[in-house]
Design an enzyme around this catalytic site. Structure first.
Site, PDB file in Angstrom:
ATOM      1  N   GLU A  64       0.705  -1.324  -0.009  1.00 23.32           N
ATOM      2  CA  GLU A  64       0.075   0.060  -0.221  1.00 23.32           C
ATOM      3  C   GLU A  64       1.035   1.315   0.073  1.00 23.32           C
ATOM      4  OE1 GLU A  64      -3.206   0.170   2.754  1.00 23.32           O
ATOM      5  OE2 GLU A  64      -4.044  -1.850   2.274  1.00 23.32           O
ATOM      6  N   GLU A  75      -5.099  -8.559   1.118  1.00 24.85           N
ATOM      7  CA  GLU A  75      -5.684  -8.271   2.115  1.00 24.85           C
ATOM      8  C   GLU A  75      -7.346  -8.178   2.018  1.00 24.85           C
ATOM      9  OE1 GLU A  75      -4.158  -5.030   4.516  1.00 24.85           O
ATOM     10  OE2 GLU A  75      -2.097  -5.547   4.113  1.00 24.85           O
TER      11      GLU A  75
HETATM   12  C1  GBH Z   1      -4.372  -1.910   5.597  1.00 22.74           C
HETATM   13  O1  GBH Z   1      -4.886  -0.746   5.262  1.00 22.74           O
HETATM   14  C2  GBH Z   1      -3.048  -2.334   5.942  1.00 22.74           C
HETATM   15  O2  GBH Z   1      -2.154  -2.788   4.682  1.00 22.74           O
HETATM   16  C3  GBH Z   1      -2.779  -2.836   7.204  1.00 22.74           C
HETATM   17  O3  GBH Z   1      -1.731  -2.677   7.855  1.00 22.74           O
HETATM   18  C4  GBH Z   1      -4.140  -2.524   8.258  1.00 22.74           C
HETATM   19  O4  GBH Z   1      -3.690  -3.113   9.227  1.00 22.74           O
HETATM   20  C5  GBH Z   1      -5.185  -3.014   7.277  1.00 22.74           C
HETATM   21  O5  GBH Z   1      -5.364  -2.724   6.326  1.00 22.74           O
HETATM   22  C6  GBH Z   1      -6.789  -2.571   8.213  1.00 22.74           C
HETATM   23  O6  GBH Z   1      -6.544  -1.191   8.287  1.00 22.74           O
HETATM   24  O7  GBH Z   1      -6.705   7.208   9.638  1.00 22.74           O
HETATM   25  O8  GBH Z   1      -8.989   8.217   8.489  1.00 22.74           O
HETATM   26  O9  GBH Z   1      -6.576   8.378   7.424  1.00 22.74           O
HETATM   27  C7  GBH Z   1      -6.008  -0.388   4.749  1.00 22.74           C
HETATM   28  C8  GBH Z   1      -6.195   0.728   4.111  1.00 22.74           C
HETATM   29  C9  GBH Z   1      -5.588   2.839   4.356  1.00 22.74           C
HETATM   30  C10 GBH Z   1      -7.318   2.126   5.847  1.00 22.74           C
HETATM   31  C11 GBH Z   1      -5.240   4.188   5.317  1.00 22.74           C
HETATM   32  C12 GBH Z   1      -6.935   3.072   6.692  1.00 22.74           C
HETATM   33  C13 GBH Z   1      -6.295   5.412   7.159  1.00 22.74           C
HETATM   34  C14 GBH Z   1      -7.564   6.044   7.516  1.00 22.74           C
HETATM   35  N1  GBH Z   1      -6.029   1.852   5.014  1.00 22.74           N
HETATM   36  N2  GBH Z   1      -6.526   4.159   6.199  1.00 22.74           N
HETATM   37  S1  GBH Z   1      -7.451   7.473   8.111  1.00 22.74           S
END
Ligand code: GBH
Length: 487
Positions: A205, A393
């Site tokens: 990502e 994922e």
């Molecule tokens: C994935 O991100 C990651 O690869 C993994 O490490 C993580 O644990 C898992 O999913 C579950 O989250 O804080 O409002 O800016 C998923 C995509 C992109 C979701 C960033 C959370 C942040 C939201 N992620 N997003 S915010």
């Protein structure tokens, strides 16, 4: 939220043995029954479909000061007051560094065919570059041997956000030296692990660690750079991926496959009419222009460069050639849909933002839209003729509760997974080349800035005792794997 299933319903669905502490092993389905069941399953997956689960180093390992590991930007960030929910850090996390044998046993009990883990760069190169630390790599050697002994195929991610702090001190992803350092690290790991690891992912990502870490400041290193700075960081990330692909090919055993795991914005047509579907394909290419699109096409789209104007990244032709290095497979992390409709603007599409009332999991961003897992691989395959795709994922957060008698009735996660898997089945039935699926996550872990309260695991972790307990979703997933399909 909790206990929507009574004990009786739970027993009916999963057998009364599921209520006993050793449920997972008691529920073993005899080989003879498995054949009959897969034949009668209404939604079977192709033979050899790889059912897996995923984790990432900083989220599970702990042991941050052991065996010569250097600090990462997440150690620094999580120890900075006010940056994470509850001040939570990954210092201990799931203590997986010491408990990996127990965790491989959990995987084996689930019947996992494959496991996706990440290597912590600062364990292998504590300073990011220079002299490697053999003790760091030893941990992965031990873990890989345990996995292979259990018959589980490893998929290895090289960068899941734990950048060595020493590199951040020299500019981190703002500096192209970091892209070169990554390639060096990636080649070194591939050289040493490719006797046992056949699939490497360069990055997890890029869109998350760049945009949230360097633009929004909510993830490490917590910077809020202006657009030109962010665009250059983004360029260095895709460049690191491309140089990494080349380094892995140069140093790994022949036959090693290289790809990446990207949470490409999963464009879903608001309604499945030809015009909205065509709009979704355009949107998929443009909304992912700085990441997956440039990797697959080796050039920035005209719209991307025009949109950023004077703030567009600076690059050379050699950079673009490296970025576009052919990959053997594409990994897609799929959680949330981005709805798209056809539009009369020059772009031909418009994003449709769901109302605040839209259903989501505990994480507010995690809108529930199972069609995302159908459209994301379908559009990737269609746009770039990809022949090998993995869902690297997919999963759901919840505020799970362990009952006094030791169960977690995570019916919300079971429903989420079942709905997404139904849509994934729809994709594979149409010959979208999805070869495997990795559930996020094997167990509750350190959910970055959200800390430990947001649980994504199919195993519950008591962070005081480190005891793991299979949730109802683990039983569900175990049966999916045993049947190679949805009942
Ligand atoms: C994935 O991100 C990651 O690869 C993994 O490490 C993580 O644990 C898992 O999913 C579950 O989250 O804080 O409002 O800016 C998923 C995509 C992109 C979701 C960033 C959370 C942040 C939201 N992620 N997003 S915010």
């Amino acid at each position: 939220m909790q206990n929507r299933f009574s004990r009786r319903t739970f027993a009916r669905l999963f057998g009364s043995a599921a209520l006993a502490p050793t449920a997972l092993t008691n529920l073993a389905i005899p080989a003879s029954a498995q054949t009959a069941q897969s034949a009668s399953a209404t939604r079977s997956f192709p033979q050899g479909f790889l059912w897996g689960s995923a984790t990432a180093s900083y989220q599970v390992e702990g042991a941050v000061n052991e065996d010569g590991r250097g600090p990462s930007i997440w150690d620094t960030f999580s120890h900075t007051p006010g940056k994470t929910n509850n001040g939570d850090t990954g210092d201990v996390a799931d203590d997986h560094y010491h408990r990996y044998k127990e965790d491989v046993a959990l995987m084996k009990a689930l019947g996992l065919k494959t496991y996706r883990f990440s290597v912590a760069w600062p364990r292998v190169f504590p300073q990011g570059t220079g002299t490697p630390n053999p003790k760091g790599l030893d941990f992965y050697n031990r873990m890989l041997d345990e996995l292979l002994a259990a018959g589980i195929e490893p998929y290895c991610t090289l960068f899941h956000w734990d950048l060595p702090q020493a590199l951040e001190d020299k500019g981190g992803w703002q500096s192209r030296d970091t892209s070169e350092a990554f390639a060096n690290y990636a080649g070194y790991v591939a050289q040493h692990l490719s006797d046992r690891v056949k699939h490497f992912m360069t990055m997890n990502e890029m869109s998350s660690f760049v945009d949230i870490g360097y633009r929004d400041g909510r993830h490490a290193p917590g910077l809020k750079l202006p657009p030109a700075g962010v665009n250059q960081v983004r360029h260095h990330a895709v460049l690191a991926h491309g140089l990494g692909v080349q380094a892995i090919r140069a140093h790994a055993k022949p036959g090693t496959k290289v790809g990446l795991a990207e949470n490409a914005s999963a464009c879903v047509p608001v309604i499945e009419t030809p015009e909205h579907i065509a709009a979704a394909a355009k949107a998929y290419r443009e909304t992912n222009a700085g990441y997956l699109t440039v990797v697959m096409e080796g050039k920035y789209t005209d719209a991307y460069l025009a949109h950023h104007g004077a703030a567009a990244p600076k690059f050379t032709a050699a950079d673009m050639k490296a970025i576009g290095s052919p990959v053997d497979f594409v990994g897609l992390n799929v959680y949330t849909p981005s709805y798209v409709r056809a539009d009369s603007s020059p772009a031909g599409f418009a994003m449709v933002h769901p109302p605040a009332s839209y259903p989501h999991m505990m994480s507010k961003w995690l809108h529930v839209g199972p069609e995302a897992i159908y459209w994301s691989p379908k559009l990737a395959a269609q746009l770039w003729n990809v022949k090998e795709i993995y869902i690297t994922e997919n999963g759901a957060s919840s505020e799970d509760v362990l009952t006094p008698d030791g169960h977690v009735y995570d019916s919300d996660r079971v429903m989420y997974l079942r709905n997404y898997l139904t849509q994934l089945h729809r994709a594979v039935s149409e010959n979208v080349p999805v070869r495997g699926y990795f559930c996020w996550s094997l167990m509750d872990n350190y959910e970055w800035a959200d800390g430990y309260a947001y649980r994504f695991g199919i195993h519950y972790v008591d962070f005081k005792t480190q005891k793991r307990t299979p949730k109802m979703s683990a039983h569900f997933y175990r049966e999916v794997i045993a049947r190679n399909g949805l009942a």
